[in-house]
Design a protein around this motif. Structure first.
Motif: not given
Length: 247
Positions: A140, A210, A226, A229
């Motif tokens: 991330v 992100d 992203r 998840e």
């Protein structure tokens, strides 16, 4: 279009408080320093302070007139601009400032149980160190945890880090009032209220982060699919993710 595809998948989410959480954590805190608000802008006549932009990594101890940044208040715009230019060289790359911008570590008292992710308010996000390290290990991008100075009233207190979240990206003009005034050319205030139905302007969204906050509505913290998840794979809770469509 970037951020939106024909299957209806949502690539972006806003991070919100989880009102159903069983965690009992409570924080009463503020950042160590800050810029003043503006008192009676000569351009738009408004007195205002936003305060949703914060940079907890900034260290002002080298500034000579440190007391000027310790007391929340409103000042004439010339004084605000003078203080803004004093701190500008100390800000992280990509930082934007506005009246009321908060600087330095989060200070205050904390108690109770905390989840891996913690919202102090809609625009301040904290993480336990272990959660941050797990997300970074998952790839991330753009996560910068900063030390806090929180005093806990309990043993075995967690190490909470504040995320330094840069302002990037804007809401799409289609979700804003069609007849809106341009921002004040002197102080930059636009006076717009955050719309209930939000649409992200995909053309303004960063491709290398992100996690970011909106430039024009900085109380909104945005993350990518992203990020979401990774949190779900790792069972990192404490917040909710609300879909934020983009066009």
């Amino acid at each position: 279009m970037p951020g939106h595809d024909r299957t209806g998948a949502v690539d972006y989410f806003s991070i919100e408080e989880d009102r159903t959480s069983a965690y009992t954590g409570y924080i009463n805190g503020t950042h160590k320093w800050g810029l003043p608000g503006i008192l009676g802008c000569p351009g738009c006549k408004a007195s205002w302070s936003a305060g949703a932009k914060s940079y907890p990594s900034v260290d002002l101890t080298s500034v000579s007139s440190l007391a000027d940044f310790e007391e929340p208040r409103a000042e004439p715009i010339e004084e605000y601009e003078r203080l803004r230019e004093m701190v500008r060289p100390l800000l992280p790359p990509g930082a934007l400032v506005e009246p009321g911008t908060e600087l330095g570590p989060l200070m205050g008292k904390a108690q109770g149980s905390f989840g891996p992710l913690v919202t102090l308010n809609p625009w301040v996000l904290l993480m336990q160190r272990e959660a941050l390290e797990k997300l970074q290990a998952q790839g991330v991008r753009g996560l910068k945890g900063c030390h806090t100075q929180l005093r806990f009233r309990q043993r075995n207190s967690p190490e909470l880090l504040e995320l330094e979240i840069l302002p990037v990206g804007r809401l799409h003009p289609d979700c804003l009032p069609p007849e809106r005034k341009p921002p004040c050319p002197r102080c930059g205030r636009d006076g717009l209220s955050l719309p209930d139905d939000r649409l992200l302007d995909a053309a303004t969204v960063p491709s290398h982060l992100d996690l970011f906050r909106l430039e024009d509505f900085s109380t909104v913290i945005v993350c990518t699919e992203r990020f979401v998840e990774a949190c779900r794979r790792l069972n990192l809770d404490g917040v909710t993710f609300q879909p934020l469509p983009a066009a």
